[in-house]
Design a protein around this motif. Sequence first.
Motif, short mmCIF file in Angstrom:
data_model
loop_
_atom_site.label_atom_id
_atom_site.label_comp_id
_atom_site.label_asym_id
_atom_site.label_seq_id
_atom_site.Cartn_x
_atom_site.Cartn_y
_atom_site.Cartn_z
N THR A 48 3.25 -5.96 -7.87
CA THR A 48 2.01 -6.32 -7.21
C THR A 48 2.12 -7.67 -6.49
OG1 THR A 48 1.18 -7.26 -9.30
CG2 THR A 48 0.56 -4.99 -8.78
N LEU A 49 3.33 -8.21 -6.40
CA LEU A 49 3.53 -9.41 -5.59
C LEU A 49 3.21 -9.09 -4.13
CD1 LEU A 49 6.94 -10.77 -6.96
CD2 LEU A 49 4.70 -11.84 -7.23
N PRO A 50 2.82 -10.08 -3.34
CA PRO A 50 2.53 -9.82 -1.92
C PRO A 50 3.67 -9.12 -1.19
CG PRO A 50 1.74 -11.99 -2.53
CD PRO A 50 2.49 -11.46 -3.72
N TRP A 51 4.92 -9.42 -1.57
CA TRP A 51 6.05 -8.76 -0.89
C TRP A 51 5.96 -7.25 -1.06
CZ3 TRP A 51 10.02 -5.43 -1.87
CH2 TRP A 51 11.04 -5.37 -0.93
N PHE A 52 5.56 -6.78 -2.23
CA PHE A 52 5.45 -5.35 -2.48
C PHE A 52 4.20 -4.76 -1.83
CE2 PHE A 52 8.19 -6.58 -6.09
CZ PHE A 52 9.19 -5.62 -5.97
N THR A 53 3.07 -5.43 -1.99
CA THR A 53 1.81 -4.87 -1.49
C THR A 53 1.74 -4.90 0.03
OG1 THR A 53 0.72 -7.02 -1.73
CG2 THR A 53 0.60 -5.51 -3.60
N ASP A 54 2.55 -5.73 0.66
CA ASP A 54 2.56 -5.79 2.12
C ASP A 54 3.01 -4.48 2.74
OD1 ASP A 54 2.46 -7.29 4.69
OD2 ASP A 54 4.62 -6.91 4.68
N ARG A 55 3.68 -3.64 1.96
CA ARG A 55 4.14 -2.36 2.48
C ARG A 55 2.98 -1.48 2.91
NH1 ARG A 55 5.54 2.49 0.23
NH2 ARG A 55 4.93 1.73 -1.83
N ALA A 56 1.80 -1.73 2.37
CA ALA A 56 0.62 -0.95 2.75
C ALA A 56 0.29 -1.10 4.22
CB ALA A 56 -0.58 -1.36 1.89
N THR A 57 0.73 -2.19 4.83
CA THR A 57 0.46 -2.41 6.26
C THR A 57 1.47 -1.67 7.14
OG1 THR A 57 1.83 -4.42 6.37
CG2 THR A 57 -0.48 -4.67 5.71
N ARG A 58 2.50 -1.11 6.48
CA ARG A 58 3.53 -0.36 7.24
C ARG A 58 3.70 1.01 6.57
NH1 ARG A 58 8.03 -4.89 6.75
NH2 ARG A 58 6.90 -5.13 4.79
N PRO A 59 2.79 1.92 6.84
CA PRO A 59 2.78 3.21 6.14
C PRO A 59 4.02 4.06 6.36
CG PRO A 59 1.24 3.23 7.98
CD PRO A 59 1.68 1.81 7.80
N ASP A 60 4.84 3.71 7.36
CA ASP A 60 6.06 4.50 7.58
C ASP A 60 7.23 3.98 6.72
OD1 ASP A 60 6.09 2.09 9.08
OD2 ASP A 60 7.76 2.87 10.30
N HIS A 61 6.99 2.90 5.99
CA HIS A 61 8.06 2.31 5.18
C HIS A 61 8.00 2.81 3.73
CE1 HIS A 61 9.10 -0.10 8.51
NE2 HIS A 61 9.72 -1.06 7.85
N ALA A 62 9.17 3.07 3.19
CA ALA A 62 9.31 3.44 1.78
C ALA A 62 9.87 2.24 1.01
CB ALA A 62 10.24 4.63 1.64
N LEU A 63 9.80 2.32 -0.31
CA LEU A 63 10.39 1.28 -1.15
C LEU A 63 11.69 1.84 -1.72
CD1 LEU A 63 10.23 -1.51 -2.49
CD2 LEU A 63 9.01 -0.41 -4.40
N TRP A 64 12.78 1.17 -1.40
CA TRP A 64 14.11 1.59 -1.85
C TRP A 64 14.61 0.67 -2.95
CZ3 TRP A 64 16.59 5.91 0.08
CH2 TRP A 64 16.01 6.49 1.22
N ARG A 65 15.31 1.25 -3.90
CA ARG A 65 15.86 0.50 -5.03
C ARG A 65 17.38 0.54 -4.95
NH1 ARG A 65 17.48 1.34 -10.54
NH2 ARG A 65 16.48 -0.10 -12.00
N LEU A 66 18.00 -0.62 -4.73
CA LEU A 66 19.45 -0.70 -4.62
C LEU A 66 20.00 -1.38 -5.87
CD1 LEU A 66 18.55 -0.17 -1.68
CD2 LEU A 66 20.46 -1.61 -0.94
N SER A 67 20.79 -0.64 -6.62
CA SER A 67 21.44 -1.17 -7.82
C SER A 67 22.89 -1.46 -7.49
CB SER A 67 21.33 -0.15 -8.95
OG SER A 67 21.96 -0.63 -10.12
N VAL A 68 23.28 -2.72 -7.57
CA VAL A 68 24.62 -3.13 -7.16
C VAL A 68 25.18 -4.11 -8.19
CG1 VAL A 68 24.07 -2.84 -4.71
CG2 VAL A 68 23.72 -5.07 -5.78
N PRO A 69 26.49 -4.39 -8.15
CA PRO A 69 27.04 -5.43 -9.03
C PRO A 69 26.37 -6.77 -8.73
CG PRO A 69 28.80 -4.10 -8.09
CD PRO A 69 27.55 -3.70 -7.37
N ALA A 70 26.12 -7.55 -9.76
CA ALA A 70 25.44 -8.83 -9.56
C ALA A 70 26.21 -9.75 -8.62
CB ALA A 70 25.22 -9.51 -10.91
#
Length: 375
Positions: free
Chosen positions: A258-280
């Motif tokens: 619920t940080l602004p970075w996440f909720t800002d996606r609501a202003t771009r309805p064509d954008h999805a949220l992707w999860r990238l798991s990589v070595p640290a």
Amino acid sequence: MDFSLAPITERVRAAAADQTPLRIRGGGTKDFHGLALHGEVLDTRVLRGIVSYEPSELVVTVRSGTPLAELEAALAEQGQCLPFEPPHFAKTPADAATVGGMVAAGLSGPARASVGAVRDYLLGVTLLNGKAELLTFGGQVMKNVAGYDVARLMAGAWGTLGLLTEVSLKVLPVAPGEATLRFEGINQADALRKLHAWGGQPLPLNASCWVQDEGAGTLYVRLRGAVAAVEAACKTMGGTRMDNATVAADWTACREQTLPWFTDRATRPDHALWRLSVPATAPVLALPGGVQPLVEWHGALRWVQAPESAGDALREAARAVGGSASLFVAAEANKSGASGAFDLQSKALEQIHARLKHSFDPAGIFNPGRMARAW
């Protein structure tokens, strides 16, 4: 006799006989993730309550339909916690994530890279398989495994292997010392370099988050441990120390997205949220469109907002450094149906999943299509 479990058992038995799909559901707070939601809803919330809790032994056994918040409150009264900080993802006050859903989803919060994941704290489970057989795996102590550690298979299985009825979890005392340091005006590459360097030192690192807002990058680092260790780290690491009471809400918002970075996606309805798991230790990734991720887990988890059409490029960027990418929340997703996607990475891994599914659920009645279209 467990009177609340009896009707569920009969329903599973009838569904197996008729090959009727069942959708195992607790609070439904994670319905947004997965390929699809099929089947008649089988509500687990009647299976509620803490069965046993031994604070001195750091072990709790709880029924799967118990609200996660209820368990966390009981632990807090004893100065203990679930250190992996499972997200609730409750969208309304009426939503209530359950303990069974926590295990089934296998998702962990900001501290995951330092303390481990849900599966690392799962000591044992009791479940109904697809034949309506009540099975118990593991136990209530850490050294309880002889043979296959079947209990941990349930973490992240999304209910496709069986219906959890009880789980036993290891818990830990709340750390006596805590501090959050803020480093402003730092780009992603420099933030990763700092995190990598700190990771090689005896510092009480617990969580981290780098985010870029309006072109300026900021790194937040949370320290937890002995008071002396935390105070010493604050003196050597630099940055600005934040007030714990104030910043606690920000870490919760990071966990709950619920940080602004996440909720800002609501202003771009064509954008999805992707999860990238990589070595640290992976460097800054070459992401399509030059997008900037939100970085957690000391560099090992990178959230990206991008159109679903960018999926191939994101998966390739992650795989190039030995990681993977998955669609976490689809564009215009809502709670009426699943819309994320899992990345099983290889045909061999997919076949292993399919064989496990057949072993636990021969008729394929549990959450069909949630993890893979074929089952």
